[in-house]
Design a protein around this motif. Structure first.
Motif, PDB file in Angstrom:
ATOM      1  N   GLN A  44       0.808  -1.206   0.000  1.00 32.36           N
ATOM      2  CA  GLN A  44       0.000   0.000   0.000  1.00 32.36           C
ATOM      3  C   GLN A  44       0.857   1.280   0.000  1.00 32.36           C
ATOM      4  N   ASN A  45       1.369   1.662   1.151  1.00 35.41           N
ATOM      5  CA  ASN A  45       2.094   2.926   1.305  1.00 35.41           C
ATOM      6  C   ASN A  45       3.141   2.682   2.386  1.00 35.41           C
ATOM      7  N   HIS A  46       4.254   2.113   1.966  1.00 36.68           N
ATOM      8  CA  HIS A  46       5.235   1.597   2.911  1.00 36.68           C
ATOM      9  C   HIS A  46       6.543   2.379   2.859  1.00 36.68           C
TER      10      HIS A  46
ATOM     11  N   GLY B 190      11.524   6.855   2.750  1.00 32.97           N
ATOM     12  CA  GLY B 190      10.336   7.691   2.748  1.00 32.97           C
ATOM     13  C   GLY B 190       9.126   6.869   2.321  1.00 32.97           C
ATOM     14  N   PHE B 191       7.956   7.461   2.475  1.00 34.53           N
ATOM     15  CA  PHE B 191       6.712   6.748   2.131  1.00 34.53           C
ATOM     16  C   PHE B 191       6.590   6.593   0.621  1.00 34.53           C
ATOM     17  N   GLN B 192       6.185   5.409   0.221  1.00 40.61           N
ATOM     18  CA  GLN B 192       6.066   5.078  -1.198  1.00 40.61           C
ATOM     19  C   GLN B 192       4.635   4.600  -1.465  1.00 40.61           C
ATOM     20  N   PRO B 193       3.705   5.552  -1.619  1.00 42.37           N
ATOM     21  CA  PRO B 193       2.318   5.139  -1.870  1.00 42.37           C
ATOM     22  C   PRO B 193       2.167   4.498  -3.244  1.00 42.37           C
ATOM     23  N   VAL B 194       1.577   3.322  -3.263  1.00 41.42           N
ATOM     24  CA  VAL B 194       1.390   2.580  -4.518  1.00 41.42           C
ATOM     25  C   VAL B 194      -0.036   2.060  -4.542  1.00 41.42           C
TER      26      VAL B 194
ATOM     27  N   ALA C  50       7.792   2.193   8.405  1.00 47.62           N
ATOM     28  CA  ALA C  50       7.416   3.249   9.347  1.00 47.62           C
ATOM     29  C   ALA C  50       5.951   3.657   9.236  1.00 47.62           C
ATOM     30  N   GLN C  51       5.176   2.969   8.417  1.00 50.50           N
ATOM     31  CA  GLN C  51       3.763   3.336   8.260  1.00 50.50           C
ATOM     32  C   GLN C  51       2.925   2.812   9.430  1.00 50.50           C
ATOM     33  N   GLY C  52       2.193   3.732  10.096  1.00 47.61           N
ATOM     34  CA  GLY C  52       1.227   3.333  11.128  1.00 47.61           C
ATOM     35  C   GLY C  52       1.780   2.270  12.061  1.00 47.61           C
TER      36      GLY C  52
HETATM   37  C1  LIG Z   1       1.425   7.708   2.895  1.00 54.39           C
HETATM   38  O1  LIG Z   1       1.588   7.643   4.292  1.00 54.39           O
HETATM   39  C2  LIG Z   1       2.035   8.854   4.880  1.00 54.39           C
HETATM   40  C3  LIG Z   1       2.276   8.600   6.369  1.00 54.39           C
HETATM   41  O2  LIG Z   1       1.159   8.036   6.973  1.00 54.39           O
HETATM   42  C4  LIG Z   1       1.002   9.939   4.652  1.00 54.39           C
HETATM   43  O3  LIG Z   1       1.473  11.150   5.198  1.00 54.39           O
HETATM   44  C5  LIG Z   1       0.773  10.096   3.169  1.00 54.39           C
HETATM   45  O4  LIG Z   1      -0.256  11.028   2.959  1.00 54.39           O
HETATM   46  C6  LIG Z   1       0.392   8.762   2.556  1.00 54.39           C
HETATM   47  N1  LIG Z   1       0.300   8.934   1.116  1.00 54.39           N
HETATM   48  C7  LIG Z   1      -0.794   8.596   0.444  1.00 54.39           C
HETATM   49  C8  LIG Z   1      -0.792   8.909  -1.004  1.00 54.39           C
HETATM   50  O5  LIG Z   1      -1.753   8.046   0.981  1.00 54.39           O
END
Ligand SMILES: *[C@@H]1O[C@H](CO)[C@@H](O)[C@H](O)[C@H]1NC(C)=O
Ligand SMILES: *[C@@H]1O[C@H](CO)[C@@H](O)[C@H](O)[C@H]1NC(C)=O
Ligand SMILES: [Cu+2]
Length: 204
Positions: A56-58, A80-84, A109-111
């Motif tokens: 998801q967003n890792h 850093g966060f990698q939203p996919v 580091a996500q949640g």
């Molecule tokens: C990905 O996670 C980070 C940290 O929780 C958040 O700030 C960011 O908005 C998220 N990105 C997306 C596209 O959801």
């Protein structure tokens, strides 16, 4: 006749260079909140860990054995966060160069992904600071502290360990065979430490 020994020697001489490899690691995706595989062993200087981020967003963020879910204060790497998106067909990647054979501890580091077991390691030792213990620490399955550094991977109480150490068998944890074996070793070590403390107290 002469050529065989010579060939063997030159093969050995180039072996270290030939070993540098790229280790593929998938972050998240259909496997869920995991790194796949979740550890790499035998990595050497010059190797690369090639992270591919899927849903998801890792992140892949460097931590330490003792605090698996916290980024190390200085000099650690962090993707850093990698939203996919789940429907994505191309994926962000990150190349982490390996600089030696020391363990490298990594988490997402996500949640609460780390607390769910989303951790990764390079060159984790097979004894003491093992990957299984690192993961158990991340998931809060042991109460590691400075005074009781050997308590891990088992729900067996410390007092019982000290009194039954000599005949320690299988702790009642829910880990796999490997972590149970380590746990069993640790209880014996714990007994030795406890006996040492008792002996010391008796002399004083
Ligand atoms: C990905 O996670 C980070 C940290 O929780 C958040 O700030 C960011 O908005 C998220 N990105 C997306 C596209 O959801
Ligand atoms: C190896 O060194 C490079 C350059 O200093 C650094 O960017 C990278 O994070 C290091 N790798 C590890 C696993 O610490
Ligand atoms: Cu994650």
């Amino acid at each position: 006749m002469l050529f065989k020994p010579l060939a063997a020697v030159s093969a050995l001489a180039v072996a270290p260079l030939a070993r540098a490899v790229v280790h593929e690691v998938t972050v998240g995706g259909s496997a869920g909140l995991v790194f796949t595989p979740n550890q790499i062993t035998g990595a050497v200087e010059g190797d690369i860990i090639h992270f591919t981020f899927q849903a998801q967003n890792h992140t892949a963020t460097q931590s330490s054995f003792d605090t698996p879910c916290e980024m190390i204060p200085k000099g650690g790497f962090d993707t850093g966060f990698q939203p996919v998106d789940a429907a994505a067909t191309s994926f962000p990647t990150y190349d982490l160069p390996i600089n030696g054979t020391d363990p490298v501890w990594v988490f997402c580091a996500q949640g609460t992904h780390c607390q769910a077991g989303m951790v990764f390691a390079v060159n984790a030792p097979t004894e003491d600071k093992t990957f299984d213990r690192f993961m158990a620490n991340a998931m809060g399955m042991s109460s590691v502290s400075m005074s009781m550094p050997m308590s891990t991977g088992s729900t067996q109480p410390t007092a019982a360990a000290a009194t039954t150490a000599g005949a320690a068998t299988t702790p009642t944890g829910s880990g796999n065979a490997a972590s149970r074996a380590v746990g069993s070793m640790n209880w014996k070590a714990m007994g030795a430490v406890a006996l040492g403390v008792v002996a010391g107290a008796a002399v004083v």
